[in-house]
Structures are given as C-alpha cells and as structure tokens.
Design an enzyme around this catalytic site. Structure first.
Site, short mmCIF file in Angstrom:
data_model
loop_
_atom_site.label_atom_id
_atom_site.label_comp_id
_atom_site.label_asym_id
_atom_site.label_seq_id
_atom_site.Cartn_x
_atom_site.Cartn_y
_atom_site.Cartn_z
N GLY A 103 0.80 -1.22 0.00
CA GLY A 103 0.00 0.00 0.00
C GLY A 103 0.83 1.27 0.00
CB SER A 104 4.00 2.28 1.47
OG SER A 104 3.34 2.42 2.71
CB SER B 114 7.51 2.69 5.12
OG SER B 114 6.95 1.83 6.10
CB SER C 77 4.19 0.90 9.59
OG SER C 77 5.17 0.27 8.76
CB THR D 92 7.97 -1.79 5.54
OG1 THR D 92 6.63 -1.62 5.98
CG2 THR D 92 8.03 -2.82 4.45
NE ARG E 297 -6.60 -2.74 2.58
CZ ARG E 297 -6.49 -3.20 3.81
NH1 ARG E 297 -5.32 -3.15 4.44
NH2 ARG E 297 -7.54 -3.70 4.45
CD GLU F 135 -3.40 -5.35 1.35
OE1 GLU F 135 -2.73 -4.89 0.43
OE2 GLU F 135 -3.30 -4.96 2.52
CG HIS G 243 1.15 -10.84 -27.59
ND1 HIS G 243 1.38 -10.95 -28.94
CD2 HIS G 243 0.77 -9.55 -27.38
CE1 HIS G 243 1.18 -9.78 -29.52
NE2 HIS G 243 0.80 -8.91 -28.60
CE LYS H 265 3.87 -5.77 6.87
NZ LYS H 265 3.39 -4.40 6.82
O1 PA5 Z 1 -1.78 -2.88 2.75
C1 PA5 Z 1 -0.94 -3.17 3.57
O2 PA5 Z 1 -1.14 -3.16 4.80
C2 PA5 Z 1 0.43 -3.58 3.10
O3 PA5 Z 1 0.48 -3.73 1.71
C3 PA5 Z 1 1.48 -2.58 3.58
O4 PA5 Z 1 1.33 -1.35 2.90
C4 PA5 Z 1 2.87 -3.16 3.36
O5 PA5 Z 1 3.00 -4.34 4.10
C5 PA5 Z 1 3.99 -2.21 3.74
O6 PA5 Z 1 3.77 -1.66 4.99
P1 PA5 Z 1 3.94 -0.09 5.18
O7 PA5 Z 1 2.94 0.52 4.23
O8 PA5 Z 1 3.66 0.19 6.59
O9 PA5 Z 1 5.35 0.20 4.77
#
Ligand code: PA5
Length: 329
Positions: free
Chosen positions: A36-37, A78, A80, A83, A130, A214, A230, A323
């Site tokens: 998501g980041s 990131s 959080s 990561t 996300r 997700e 293709h 994680k």
């Molecule tokens: O959607 C999510 O929770 C994950 O795809 C996170 O984005 C991913 O694990 C990376 O974590 P962060 O966005 O905290 O760096």
C-alpha cells in the site's frame, strides 16, 4: 476511502509544510516501498506519463536498482515506517550517497531520517496503509517535481480532488443499488476477478487486484495489454474447467487507439468463458484525475465485495502474522 478528496488536498499541504528544498537529481527518482505504500509511486509515474523528464522507478524489494547513484533521489515510502524492505533501501541509499526523502507516519524510518537530517513528509496516523493511497501518490508527484523528474501538478491535483467528490456521490454507499460500483461488485461476487490495464491504467489494475485481495479477502489477478493478448487470452479457453473467473478491463480515454481496439476485442473473445465481464473507462481530463477516478472505483468495488462476502475489509490478519513471524526470526 470516501476521504480520498480531502487526502489529496491535505497531502499537498503536508508536502509544502515539510519545506523540502528542491534537489536537482539528474539520475531520476526511485520510489522504494512495499504494498500500500509503493502503489503511490506507481500511480504517480502513470499520472506523469510523457511529462516525466527523468527515469522514475518503483522498487518493491530489499535493494535499489543497480544504476542508483548519488545523483538519484530515493523516496522511501512506508506508512508504518517499520517495513524491513523499505528500511533496507533507506540504508542502501545512504551508503550509496544518494539523495533521500522519507514519507511515513513514524516508526524506525522517521527516527533514522531525523537522525540523518533527511527530509520527512509526515502522514496522519490511524489508517490502514492502503487507505493512504492519495497521500503516497501526491508525495511521489511532489518529490518528482522537487528533484526535476517531472512538472509540478499542484493545480491538477486540486482539480482532481474537486472532481473526485462528484464521483464519490455517484459511486459511494449512498448511491442507488444499480450504480456502477455496486453493479460491478455484484457481478464479481462468487468469482475470481482478473483485472486488465494498459498504459496509464496498468498500476490502477494492480491497485484493484491488491484492494480486492486485502479488503475482500479474495484471490484476484492482473495483467496488462497488449501483452495479455499474447498469452493470457488463450488460457481463458480452460477457465470454466477450473473455476469461476470474471474479467475487468480498465480502459483510458486517452489510450493508444490500437490498445482500445484490442481491449474491446479481447473482452468480446473471452466473454463466453467469463462469469462476468466489465469494460470501464477513466473519467476526467488530466492523467491524475483519470488515474484517481478508477482507483476510487476499484476501492469502492473491493469494499462492496467485502460487504457481499460478509467480511471486515479492515484487518489483514495473515499479513500481520507473517510480519510478526519474520520479526521474531
Ligand atoms: O496494505 C498493507 O497493509 C500492506 O500492503 C502494507 O502497505 C505493506 O506491508 C507495507 O507496509 P507499510 O505501508 O507500513 O510500509
């Protein structure tokens, strides 16, 4: 997700408040992040399209591309700030002497950046990563402009924000039951969705896939045209023997005319094998507006799918479990 409009404006304000000095980076921009980041970097690159004047590359890995030099800007994204892949990229960028910027809510990444005097774009806390997609996209766009990899899109982002509001009322939860997002969700329900993008909509197709994974807790796959024509197109012949698959094609009003033709033709050829098939087009004038329009639609579809399945779109239990296991090892 309904806050997307506000997030776009707030993100601009946050980048501005971070008072980052422009740093010319002839080596271009690398956006390092995961999940998501990372998606914001990919969407930003799509929104810049032909206006990108230097390479813009997204790395979702433990390392930077081998051509990273001190002339490259590395944006470590990131939500959080904890990561491990992104932290590894931050350190590699430092070891290489590359220019760095960080976008995060805090964590180890913010701690290290502050200690190293690296600019930090601070994000609001309390979201699932996300759900901060607008923040990450705007941060990548603004850093691209600050390092000379693209033009500033500030006014386009403002316009996109106000147009997105209209789409929220057209497709949001208060819209009628036969509104587009709800209709798509009902069509995809009970199937394994496959999402196809092309050019500007390729990272948007990836966003749809990951949001369905997700939020709706479902398998979902993506591919891009023209490559899909293709190989994957042939696989559809056997689809009904192994499962119930549906197809979503994400078209863009400004796509290459042959790609548009391919999308229409491909949708027609696979229709007999798909449980449901949708061909959707971006809305809006500018690339950023068009990208955001289909991101919003996909996000809403994934939430409606979660509702139809009776699952909570918020938590990502397995991801957290993984994680935690990695952190303990
Ligand atoms: O959607 C999510 O929770 C994950 O795809 C996170 O984005 C991913 O694990 C990376 O974590 P962060 O966005 O905290 O760096």
């Amino acid at each position: 997700m309904l806050g997307l409009t506000d997030h776009l404006g707030d993100a601009l304000w946050r980048v501005e408040s971070a008072s980052i000095e422009p740093q010319d980076s002839p080596g271009g921009l690398v956006v390092a992040g995961m999940g998501g980041s990372a998606i914001g970097g990919a969407l930003a690159r799509a929104a810049l399209g032909d206006h990108a004047s230097r390479p813009i590359f997204v790395t979702r890995a433990y390392g930077l591309p081998p051509w990273t030099t001190p002339d490259t800007m590395v944006l470590c994204a990131s939500y959080s700030g904890n990561t491990e892949e992104t932290l590894a990229c931050y350190e590699s960028a430092g070891a290489l002497g590359a220019q760095r910027t960080v976008v995060t809510t805090g964590g180890r990444l913010a701690e290290m950046a502050r200690a190293d005097g690296v600019p930090v774009i601070p994000l609001p806390g309390g979201f699932q990563p996300r759900a901060a997609v607008a923040y990450m996209t705007v941060a990548a766009l603004e850093v691209a402009a600050l390092c000379g990899a693209g033009p500033r899109l500030t006014s386009e982002i403002d316009v996109a924000a106000s147009h997105t509001e209209q789409l929220v009322s057209e497709w949001g939860p208060d819209a009628p039951e036969d509104s587009l997002a709800k209709t798509i969700a009902r069509g995809l329900h009970g199937t394994t969705p496959t999402i196809a993008g092309a050019g500007l909509t390729t990272p948007v197709a990836y966003r749809w896939k990951t949001q369905i994974n997700e939020n709706a807790k479902l398998p979902c796959f993506m591919h891009e045209l023209p490559e899909l024509d293709h190989n994957e197109i042939v696989g559809w012949e056997g689809a009904s023997e192994v499962g119930r698959f549906s197809a979503v094609f994400l078209d863009d009003s400004d796509a290459h005319p042959r790609v548009k033709e391919r999308m229409a033709l491909t949708a027609r050829l696979i229709a007999p094998y798909a449980q449901a098939s949708f061909r959707l087009e971006t809305r809006g004038e500018t690339p950023i507006e068009r990208v955001i329009s289909l991101v919003l639609l996909g996000d809403l579809v994934s939430i409606y799918l979660a509702t139809l399945r009776g699952v909570d779109p918020g938590p990502v239990r397995v991801l957290e479990e993984l994680k935690a296991a990695l952190a303990a090892s």
